[in-house]
Every structure is written in structure tokens, then in C-alpha cells.
Design an enzyme around this catalytic site. Structure first.
Site, mmCIF file in Angstrom:
data_model
loop_
_atom_site.group_PDB
_atom_site.id
_atom_site.type_symbol
_atom_site.label_atom_id
_atom_site.label_comp_id
_atom_site.label_asym_id
_atom_site.label_seq_id
_atom_site.Cartn_x
_atom_site.Cartn_y
_atom_site.Cartn_z
ATOM 1 N N TYR A 278 0.876 -1.194 0.064
ATOM 2 C CA TYR A 278 0.142 0.292 -0.073
ATOM 3 C C TYR A 278 0.951 1.271 0.049
ATOM 4 C CZ TYR A 278 -2.783 3.824 1.996
ATOM 5 O OH TYR A 278 -3.620 4.908 2.084
ATOM 6 N N GLU B 238 -3.348 7.828 -3.916
ATOM 7 C CA GLU B 238 -3.071 6.491 -3.362
ATOM 8 C C GLU B 238 -3.232 5.160 -4.158
ATOM 9 O OE1 GLU B 238 -5.452 5.035 0.711
ATOM 10 O OE2 GLU B 238 -6.903 4.853 -1.177
#
Lengths: 382, 294
Positions: A101, A189
């Protein structure tokens, strides 16, 4: 403004992040042509601005032409929590070995950009932050210096990235930071940031929010976002330079100043009313602007009553009253109005309304009284 | 006393020749604010109703000893003008301009903090500061407010007027009314302003009006709990705001579960700060806490 996945991926690609080859399409025919072009197996991904696409059946793997046809057919038009899929993204399916991530966001509290990285990718990051916060590395960046390669390598190392991909992850972080800076984003993101079996670092998803206040230096943004699912009244309001947000209730609200309008919605709700919209007519609204705003509010067929809550600072209450009179002449609304005017030129404004004797327009002395009145009127009408 | 702007304020205005800029500058002067100059690089040497116009902030400060700046220039140039004012040594820089990119605000904040620690930025996207009876810098309609003992700090303009008016109807006046603005990276936060009110002799009660988005209210709650002896009353707007929507202000947005009105009100209450559910109730709580003004 929130970008669709594919729009975010295009920005990623522009700044050197690895993404799969893909194409955004709106018909099954185009989807199949795109699949041929990028090569099977492909992923068929619904382009909507809502989480949980996979669970809703909006993300499918297609090994061949037949599967792609079926999935494109099912996903185009699919309603995912009120967002209708008008565009699908077809990309070459990636082999995944590991999911990480990565994100860059504006930390309003620290007033600095925040880079986050975790080896716990592919799941909800808020869950990681809550259950295993030690697995989520947070690094604040000095915006006057930027994210250096050395910083990024430390973040990847501290986060526990596999040794052989630390360099690649660091490069991805720097690229993501560049996306954030150069595109005037408030959020960029990647979840998941994948490692392929041949150890390539690649963005499998993209979540990007752009700062609307920077539109003036990004003419290329025109048409981005989920225009297909945008509320038509919100779109029209934006063209007119008015902030309008559609809500679920039946009381149209107009006020001046964002804080006062937010507060008005709350007070109406406390009196048992359900606001149909947020509308900030802005400072210094003149009669023409007020009339336009009334038109916007009434174009929502759910509206059963309307509340004007004005505390005039730059906005002059007589101008607001004149706008309302003009709106009544043109639009002849069939729903009741409650009007509360206070502040600059309030006496003059009230006199104008009294003289005009508009049908079904009620004057209120205070914000509280106005909210109670409009809630009662709306409940009676519905 | 009062905070930030007062009788010693020497105000200069960037964007003084614009329609809004000149209107509000002259309003501020009519209120009694000492307006010493303005800036427009293309109109240096001219004047606006007797207020001299200079080419840049350095000249303005050298010629007029301005100690307070008001920024009215359009969004693309506003942050640069504010930085220039700080570089020229101006101590209080109030940015009225709405629509400045978040990244510009971010760089401005960090650069001023690093290189010009004696300069305080207020705003952007704020109505300015009014110290009733002393000075008005910005767009707050001064006629509704009189001198008194309540300090008000708020993220919203018109909501400030609403709450201020509710207080005025109960007979309260104000030490100062400070709009910190509705943007994501304000130059001054609730904590900064509450700290000044705590030190200000005239202020006996502090009213803070917050809204959804960010965590400035939560930080203020924590600060008040440990560092403030004066009573504080809170108000939060945006209980009915849907998630993910920018409610007019660039900074007024609930992201996921963060930044909700409920969480903010709870944080304030947990710190012992009473929170009004409406502007009217906020004024009523003020009345209960310090009694009707003499």
C-alpha cells in the site's frame, strides 16, 4: 474532485509509475476491441466513485473473448450503490505475488504532506491503521524540500518491503509524490501496489483527489471526474458559480456563506425537517443571482418548501428580497417559502417583501423560528 | 485590549485598487482603522481616496511602517503576495482571498514558519478580524458589534455574524472577532487564537465556532483542557453534511469517518467545553457561564 481509477492511472503513467496497459470504454464492442489490443487475460473494471466495486460484481477477470463479452455486458450499466457504471476500464491482467500500500495525502493537522506505506496492501488501510498500526509507516515531508530518494528508501525499508524491491518501491513513492505535487492533488493512493513474479512494482488501482482550487493552472482537467453520475442540478450550479449540493430531503435551502448554510441545515434537521440541498448563494449576491438560485432549488421536484436564511454582511438583504420578487414573477412557485432576513439593509429587505405581498411567503424573525416554520410547512405538504 | 488588530494597527492592502479591495479598504478606514497604504505594481504612485499605492511590499513597509497586511489579490497571486509581506517584516498578514490552491497554502505556511517566525498569517478564505471600537481589517460588518468581553474565533464568516448577533442581542460585546477561514491549511488555527484570547485581559469568555473537516477543533479541545483558564463555548456546523462532499468551504469535508461534526462536538465536550446545538443555544450557554453583561 475525485478521479475515476483509469483517470488516476493515466496521471500515474505520466509521472513514471508502472501501470498495466488499458483502455476506458463505454460499449461492449469497444471493450472487446480494447481486450484484443491489450491482450488476454484482461480485467474488466467498473469506473465509479464508490468503494466495494469488487463485492458488487464490478471487477472481473476475463481469460478470453467469451468471458470478456459476458463481464462487459454485466458491468456496463451496473448500479453500484447508486452509481451507475457508464465506463469500464479494460486492462491486461497482472500476475500478483505481493500486495503493498502507498499513499500521499495532505495532513491538515501537521500542515505537511504525509507519505504512507505498508506491506499490508489490498485491504482497507483504515483497518491496518487501527489493528496493526506498526505495519503502517508514516513519513511527513517538508514541502519546501520534497520527498528525496533517500527518504523513500528509508520508508520502504522501515515498512518491511522485500529487500530486492526496496529500490523499486522507493522510486514508486517518489513518483507518487510527484503526482501529488505536480497535479495539485490532495490525495494520491495506490492500493494495492503490487509486486509481480518478475519483481516489477506496479499500481493496480488508483485513487486520486484533485484540489479544485488549482483548476486554473490545470486546463487539462476539463471533463475529468465521474461526469456521467454527476447530479444535473449540481453541474448547472457549478456553471453558474454557485455551490449547490443535492441532499435527500424536501426542504430547499438558500443561505449566504458556507458556515451559515451548514448551520441552517442542522437547525432545520433539529426541527424535524429534511433539507433537500445545500446552497451557498455566496457573499454579495445580487438580485439576478438570487433568482438563478431559486430556479436551481425548484428544479428538484422533491422540494415541498423553501427556506431563505440570510445574514447580510456583504450581501444586502434588499438585493435578496428583490431577487426573490423577480423569481416569483418568473417562476410562480407553488411551494411555500419562509424568509429570514437579518443584517445589512434588513429593514429595507423586509419592506420590499411586505410590499410585494408574494403568495405563500412567510417572514420569520430568527433562524430558529424560520427553521421550525419551514419544517412544519414541508411536513404538511408531503 | 483586544487581539491582533487595534489602535496601533497600520494597515496596508494588496489588491487595494480592485473593486472588492477598494470597497472594503475604505470601509475599514471609515471604521477608524489606520490604513497607510496599498499595493498594485502597475499603479505605484497613484492613490485610492488619498491612500498611497506602492509597487511592492518592501516599498510599502519602508514608506509607511505598515505592520498589518490585508491580501485581496486573486487566488493565483495571493500566496506570493502574503509571503512578500512577511519578507518585508509585516507581523500580521490577513488573507481574505478565497480559492487559493491548497499546495500554495501549504508552502506559504511552512515557509513563513521557517523563515519569518514573527509573522502570523490569518486565513486564507476568511472574513478578517474586528476589534470593536479599535480597528476592523476585512469584510466583517462592524455595525453589528460593540466592544465587550467575548472573544470569538470561527472558521466561517456569516456564521460568525450569526453567532455574534445572537450574543449582541443578549447584550454581549466583543474583544475581538477572528475569522481563521475555511481552507484546509489555515495560517492560524483555533489553538493559536485561543492562546491569544487567554492572554488578553479584556476577554472573559471565548466562543469558538467550528465546522466539519480536519481536526483543528479536536486539537483545540485538547489545548483548552490543559492551558486555558477562561470559559470556552463551542459550536460546530455540519451535522447533516454527507460524507465526501465539500460543503462550500474547501476545508469543510468529511472524509470517511474523519472530520465529522459529531466527533468534534464530542471531543470538545470531553474536554469540558459546552457545545451549543444551535447558534442561539451557543449564546445562551455564554449567558449562563458569565452572566448578563452589565
Amino acid at each position: 474532485m475525485d478521479l475515476l481509477e483509469y483517470q488516476g492511472k493515466i496521471l500515474f503513467g505520466k509521472h513514471g509509475l508502472a501501470v498495466s496497459d488499458g483502455k476506458a470504454v463505454t460499449t461492449v464492442e469497444e471493450a472487446l476491441a480494447a481486450a484484443e489490443e491489450v491482450g488476454y487475460p484482461v480485467m474488466v473494471k467498473a469506473q465509479v466513485l464508490i468503494g466495494g466495486r469488487g463485492k458488487a460484481g464490478g471487477v472481473k477477470f476475463a481469460p478470453d473473448h467469451e468471458a470478456a463479452t459476458e463481464h462487459a455486458n454485466n458491468i456496463l450499466g451496473l448500479d453500484i450503490k447508486g452509481h451507475v457504471t457508464r465506463t469500464v476500464w479494460i486492462e491486461h491482467a497482472s500476475d500478483i505475488e505481493t500486495e503493498y500500500y502507498a499513499s500521499v495525502l495532505l495532513d491538515r493537522s501537521e500542515k505537511r504532506p504525509l507519505v504512507m506505506f505498508s506491506t499490508e496492501g489490498g485491504i482497507d488501510i483504515e483497518e491496518v491503521a487501527e489493528k496493526t498500526p506498526e505495519r503502517l509507516i508514516k513519513h511527513h515531508v517538508d514541502p519546501l524540500i520534497g520527498l528525496t530518494k533517500e527518504d523513500a528508501i528509508r520508508v520502504a525499508t522501515d515498512g518491511g518491503a522485500d529487500a530486492d524491491v526496496i529500490e523499486g518501491v522507493a522510486e514508486a513513492l517518489v513518483s507518487l509524490y510527484n503526482v501529488w505535487i505536480e497535479e495539485d492533488a490532495t490525495l494520491a493512493e495506490i492500493n494495492p501496489l503490487i509486486i509481480t513474479p518478475d519483481r516489477e512494482v506496479k499500481a493496480l488501482d488508483a485513487k486520486v483527489t484533485l484540489d479544485g482550487n488549482a483548476d486554473f493552472r490545470h486546463p487539462e482537467r476539463e471533463g475529468l471526474g465521474d461526469t456521467a453520475n454527476a447530479d444535473p442540478i449540481e453541474v448547472k450550479a457549478k456553471e453558474q458559480g454557485v455551490v449547490y449540493i443535492k441532499l435527500d430531503g424536501n426542504i430547499g435551502i438558500l443561505g449566504n456563506g458556507a458556515g451559515l448554510v451548514m448551520s441552517t441545515l442542522d437547525v432545520v434537521a433539529q426541527h424535524g425537517g429534511k433539507p433537500a440541498n445545500f446552497l451557498d448563494a455566496g457573499g454579495g449576491s445580487d438580485a439576478a443571482k438570487v433568482k438563478q438560485a431559486v430556479e436551481l432549488i425548484l428544479s428538484n421536484p422533491d422540494v415541498k418548501a423553501v427556506l431563505f436564511n440570510i445574514f447580510g454582511g456583504i450581501t444586502r438583504c434588499d438585493e435578496v428580497a428583490n431577487g426573490l420578487v423577480a423569481a416569483f414573477e418568473d417562476l410562480k412557485p407553488s411551494v411555500p417559502f419562509v424568509v429570514r432576513l437579518d443584517g445589512t439593509n434588513d429593514i429595507k429587505g423586509r419592506e420590499i417583501l411586505e410590499a410585494a405581498a408574494l403568495p405563500n411567503v412567510h417572514a420569520a424573525k430568527t433562524m430558529d423560528e424560520a427553521a421550525a416554520m419551514v419544517a412544519e410547512l414541508a411536513n404538511k405538504e408531503s | 485590549m483586544s487581539i491582533l488588530v487595534n489602535k496601533d494597527t497600520r494597515l496596508a492592502v494588496a489588491g487595494i485598487t480592485g473593486r472588492e479591495g477598494s470597497f472594503h479598504t475604505l470601509n475599514n478606514r471609515a471604521y477608524g482603522t489606520n490604513v497607510v497604504g496599498g499595493i498594485n505594481p502597475k499603479k505605484a504612485g497613484e492613490n485610492v481616496e488619498g491612500i498611497p499605492v506602492f509597487a511592492n511590499w518592501a516599498d510599502t513597509v519602508a514608506e509607511t511602517q505598515a505592520n498589518t497586511a490585508m491580501i485581496f489579490v486573486p487566488p493565483p497571486f495571493a500566496a506570493a503576495s502574503a509571503l512578500e509581506a512577511a519578507q518585508a517584516g509585516v507581523e500580521v498578514v490577513i488573507i481574505i482571498t478565497e480559492g487559493i490552491p491548497a499546495h500554495d497554502e501549504l508552502k506559504l505556511y511552512n515557509q513563513v514558519k521557517r523563515d519569518h517566525p514573527n509573522t502570523r498569517i490569518i486565513g486564507p478564505n476568511c472574513p478578517g478580524i474586528l476589534s470593536p471600537g479599535e480597528a476592523n481589517v476585512g469584510i466583517i460588518p462592524a455595525s453589528f458589534f460593540k466592544p465587550g468581553n467575548v472573544g470569538v474565533v470561527s472558521r466561517s464568516g456569516t456564521l460568525t455574524y450569526q453567532i455574534g448577533n445572537e450574543l449582541a442581542q443578549k447584550g454581549f460585546g466583543n474583544s475581538s472577532i477572528v475569522g481563521i477561514g475555511g481552507d484546509p491549511v489555515p495560517g492560524s488555527s483555533f489553538v493559536d487564537i485561543i492562546e491569544l484570547f487567554e492572554q488578553d485581559e479584556q476577554t472573559e469568555l471565548i466562543v469558538m465556532s467550528g465546522e466539519i473537516g480536519g481536526s483543528a477543533e479536536e486539537e483545540a479541545a485538547e489545548y483548552v483542557k490543559h492551558h486555558v483558564s477562561k470559559p470556552v463555548v463551542g459550536y460546530i456546523a455540519g451535522f447533516t453534511a454527507p460524507e465526501g462532499k465539500q460543503m462550500g468551504h474547501a476545508g469543510a469535508i468529511v472524509s470517511g469517518s474523519a472530520g465529522t461534526a459529531k466527533a468534534k462536538a464530542e471531543a470538545l465536550e470531553a474536554a469540558g467545553i459546552r457545545v451549543g446545538r444551535t447558534p442561539t443555544q451557543t449564546a445562551e450557554i455564554a449567558m449562563e457561564l458569565i452572566g448578563a453583561p452589565a
